[in-house]
Structure formats: structure tokens, C-alpha cells
Design an enzyme around this catalytic site. Sequence first.
Site, short mmCIF file in Angstrom:
data_model
loop_
_atom_site.label_atom_id
_atom_site.label_comp_id
_atom_site.label_asym_id
_atom_site.label_seq_id
_atom_site.Cartn_x
_atom_site.Cartn_y
_atom_site.Cartn_z
N ALA A 149 3.33 3.28 9.38
CA ALA A 149 2.75 2.14 8.65
C ALA A 149 2.50 0.97 9.62
O ALA A 149 1.43 0.34 9.56
CB ALA A 149 3.68 1.70 7.52
N ILE A 150 3.46 0.71 10.52
CA ILE A 150 3.30 -0.43 11.45
C ILE A 150 2.04 -0.22 12.30
O ILE A 150 1.21 -1.12 12.45
CB ILE A 150 4.56 -0.58 12.34
CG1 ILE A 150 5.76 -0.95 11.46
CG2 ILE A 150 4.33 -1.62 13.44
CD1 ILE A 150 7.11 -0.79 12.15
N ILE A 195 0.85 -1.20 0.00
CA ILE A 195 0.00 0.00 0.00
C ILE A 195 0.87 1.24 0.00
O ILE A 195 1.96 1.25 0.59
CB ILE A 195 -0.96 -0.01 1.23
CG1 ILE A 195 -1.95 1.17 1.16
CG2 ILE A 195 -0.21 0.01 2.55
CD1 ILE A 195 -3.09 1.05 2.16
N TYR A 221 -6.76 7.52 6.21
CA TYR A 221 -7.09 7.10 4.84
C TYR A 221 -6.45 5.75 4.49
O TYR A 221 -7.08 4.89 3.87
CB TYR A 221 -6.65 8.16 3.82
CG TYR A 221 -7.43 9.45 3.92
CD1 TYR A 221 -8.63 9.63 3.24
CD2 TYR A 221 -6.95 10.50 4.71
CE1 TYR A 221 -9.34 10.81 3.34
CE2 TYR A 221 -7.65 11.69 4.81
CZ TYR A 221 -8.85 11.84 4.13
OH TYR A 221 -9.55 13.01 4.25
N LYS A 272 -3.71 -1.40 13.42
CA LYS A 272 -5.12 -0.96 13.54
C LYS A 272 -6.02 -1.79 12.60
O LYS A 272 -7.17 -2.04 12.92
CB LYS A 272 -5.26 0.53 13.16
CG LYS A 272 -4.75 1.47 14.23
CD LYS A 272 -5.23 2.91 14.00
CE LYS A 272 -4.67 3.52 12.74
NZ LYS A 272 -5.20 4.86 12.46
N ASN A 319 9.51 2.84 9.69
CA ASN A 319 8.19 3.29 9.24
C ASN A 319 7.13 3.03 10.31
O ASN A 319 6.19 2.24 10.10
CB ASN A 319 7.84 2.59 7.92
CG ASN A 319 6.70 3.25 7.18
OD1 ASN A 319 6.07 4.18 7.70
ND2 ASN A 319 6.43 2.78 5.97
N TYR A 339 -1.08 -0.78 10.20
CA TYR A 339 -1.35 -2.20 9.95
C TYR A 339 -1.91 -2.87 11.21
O TYR A 339 -2.81 -3.70 11.13
CB TYR A 339 -0.07 -2.93 9.50
CG TYR A 339 0.53 -2.37 8.23
CD1 TYR A 339 -0.26 -1.78 7.24
CD2 TYR A 339 1.91 -2.40 8.01
CE1 TYR A 339 0.29 -1.26 6.09
CE2 TYR A 339 2.47 -1.88 6.84
CZ TYR A 339 1.65 -1.31 5.89
OH TYR A 339 2.20 -0.80 4.74
N GLY A 389 -1.42 9.95 7.85
CA GLY A 389 -1.73 10.14 9.27
C GLY A 389 -3.13 10.61 9.58
O GLY A 389 -3.39 11.11 10.67
C1 LIG Z 1 1.50 3.60 5.50
C2 LIG Z 1 0.24 4.35 5.13
C3 LIG Z 1 -0.53 3.58 4.07
C4 LIG Z 1 -0.64 4.44 6.40
O1 LIG Z 1 -1.79 5.15 6.09
P1 LIG Z 1 -2.18 6.43 6.96
O2 LIG Z 1 -3.46 6.94 6.44
O3 LIG Z 1 -1.03 7.39 7.01
O4 LIG Z 1 -2.33 5.77 8.42
P2 LIG Z 1 -3.39 6.14 9.54
O5 LIG Z 1 -3.53 7.62 9.65
O6 LIG Z 1 -4.63 5.36 9.35
O7 LIG Z 1 -2.66 5.55 10.84
C5 LIG Z 1 -1.37 5.95 11.18
C6 LIG Z 1 -1.16 5.70 12.66
O8 LIG Z 1 0.24 5.84 12.94
C7 LIG Z 1 0.42 6.78 13.96
N1 LIG Z 1 1.70 7.42 13.71
C8 LIG Z 1 2.01 8.39 12.83
N2 LIG Z 1 3.31 8.68 12.89
C9 LIG Z 1 3.84 7.85 13.83
C10 LIG Z 1 5.14 7.68 14.37
N3 LIG Z 1 6.17 8.40 13.93
N4 LIG Z 1 5.31 6.73 15.33
C11 LIG Z 1 4.26 5.98 15.77
N5 LIG Z 1 3.00 6.12 15.29
C12 LIG Z 1 2.81 7.05 14.33
C13 LIG Z 1 -0.78 7.72 13.85
O9 LIG Z 1 -0.98 8.44 15.05
C14 LIG Z 1 -1.88 6.70 13.55
O10 LIG Z 1 -2.24 5.98 14.71
P3 LIG Z 1 -3.55 6.37 15.59
O11 LIG Z 1 -4.73 6.36 14.67
O12 LIG Z 1 -3.58 5.31 16.66
O13 LIG Z 1 -3.29 7.75 16.14
C15 LIG Z 1 0.57 5.80 4.61
O14 LIG Z 1 1.09 6.58 5.67
C16 LIG Z 1 1.55 5.80 3.45
O15 LIG Z 1 1.20 5.46 2.34
N6 LIG Z 1 2.82 6.19 3.72
C17 LIG Z 1 3.84 6.32 2.67
C18 LIG Z 1 4.17 5.00 1.97
C19 LIG Z 1 4.32 3.85 2.95
O16 LIG Z 1 4.87 3.98 4.03
N7 LIG Z 1 3.81 2.68 2.53
C20 LIG Z 1 3.86 1.47 3.33
C21 LIG Z 1 5.07 0.67 3.02
S1 LIG Z 1 5.17 -0.83 3.99
#
Ligand SMILES: CC(C)(COP(=O)(O)OP(=O)(O)OC[C@H]1O[C@@H](n2cnc3c(N)ncnc32)[C@H](O)[C@@H]1OP(=O)(O)O)[C@@H](O)C(=O)NCCC(=O)NCCS
Length: 185
Positions: free
Chosen positions: A141-142, A97, A109, A147, A138, A145, A106
Site C-alpha cells: 500500500a505504501i 481504499i 488496479y 506512485k 503494508n 500511495y 499488485g
Molecule cells: C493497497 C492496495 C489498494 C494497492 O493497490 P494495488 O493494486 O495492489 O497496488 P499496485 O499494484 O498499483 O502497486 C503496488 C506496488 O507495491 C509493490 N509491492 C508489492 N508488494 C510489496 C512488498 N511486499 N514490498 C514492497 N513493495 C511491494 C508492487 O511491486 C507495486 O509497485 P511497482 O508498481 O513499483 O512494482 C491493494 O493492494 C489493497 O487493497 N490491499 C488490501 C487492503 C489494503 O491494504 N488497503 C490499504 C489500507 S491503508
Amino acid sequence: MNDIFRGTLVRLTTEDPAILASAIARWNRDTEYARLLDSDPHRMWSASKMKQYLEKDLEKDPPQEYFFQVRTLEQDCLIGFVGLFPIWAHQNAWVGIGLGEREYWGQGYGTDAMRLALRFAFMELNLHRVSLNVFEYNPRAIRSYEKAGFRIEGRLRQSLQRNGRRWDEIEMGILREEWLANNSS
Ligand SMILES: CC(C)(COP(=O)(O)OP(=O)(O)OC[C@H]1O[C@@H](n2cnc3c(N)ncnc32)[C@H](O)[C@@H]1OP(=O)(O)O)[C@@H](O)C(=O)NCCC(=O)NCCS
């Protein structure tokens, strides 16, 4: 359930290759995004090369992957992709993804898109397991996932070299029974 591709924040779509190719080419110019997605050295693709690749991929029959794009429900904005790569013999699939539009990170989405991909994996493809790997650097992302229901299953210690240090690659997975336990209403 009238539309399995519709979540609370996003829907999964299939875009015209020309539209998708220009979006991917633009997203791939962001090195941080590329390094979150892939361990390979960052390479750039032109939109026309990407379009050729996508068109060739669409011709494969049966499809070797289920590659969806992600659009927001509110603004109908194309923000990323999610793809499932099944290994039919074992009812398993790898999932990948990426939200290329970084201003959407964040805000829930990506987790919504992953939940839709899992629903498709378990309800339509009838898979037993979905797997992924993610890099130690990352945490967003962890957390996303976790959640969506994935668990950490192991780590490839010090498998990556980035920014002057070694990083682990983390293996995560979700089983059908775990998904059903949280999604049977
Ligand atoms: C990974 C990805 C798909 C996640 O989607 P997203 O919409 O950003 O994620 P969400 O907002 O649903 O959730 C992120 C969670 O991480 C938390 N978070 C954000 N930054 C963080 C950090 N530095 N440390 C710990 N948690 C963090 C957020 O608070 C949220 O958790 P919460 O809902 O409990 O508060 C998106 O960020 C993305 O595409 N990133 C760039 C490409 C990528 O990393 N792809 C995955 C490769 S494995």
C-alpha cells in the site's frame, strides 16, 4: 475529459446496496484484508446488517463521504472501494481504499483507483490536501500511495500490536500543488 470516473484499468461506480453489501460481507471474512485496512479487532458483519448500514448512509444529506466502488474495465468485475471523507473547514479529506478481491492485488488496479479518487478530490471537490494513514506492515500500500503522489509525513511509533510485535502507523499526504504539478496536461 468525458468521464472523470474512468481510469486506465478501473472505473469508479456506485453499486446497488444489496450487491455491495454481499461483496463487503464476503471481503470482510478475509482476516489479512481486514488487518491491512483497520486497526480494530476483526469483526464480521452479515450482508443484511451491512445493507442496512449502507442504506442509512445513503440517506445522509449532504453526504458526509464520497464512497465509490471500483470495477475493472476489462471484465467489469467489482473488486473494491475507495472513499473520501472531507473536512470542509480545512479543504482536507481522509482517503481509504481496499481491493477485497485479493487476486487483483499488485497489478496496478489500486493505484489507478487512487489516482481517480485524487482527481475527484482536487478537480471536483477543489480540496487543498488529501491525507491517509497506513500500517508499517503494508509495504504494498505504501508503494502504491507513493506512485499516486503521496509523501510520507510522519509516523506514530509502535502504535499497533499485531503478530507478537509493535508496528508504526505511517501518515501520508498529498497537496493540491503537488498533484497539479504531476497532472497538468
Ligand atoms: C493497497 C492496495 C489498494 C494497492 O493497490 P494495488 O493494486 O495492489 O497496488 P499496485 O499494484 O498499483 O502497486 C503496488 C506496488 O507495491 C509493490 N509491492 C508489492 N508488494 C510489496 C512488498 N511486499 N514490498 C514492497 N513493495 C511491494 C508492487 O511491486 C507495486 O509497485 P511497482 O508498481 O513499483 O512494482 C491493494 O493492494 C489493497 O487493497 N490491499 C488490501 C487492503 C489494503 O491494504 N488497503 C490499504 C489500507 S491503508
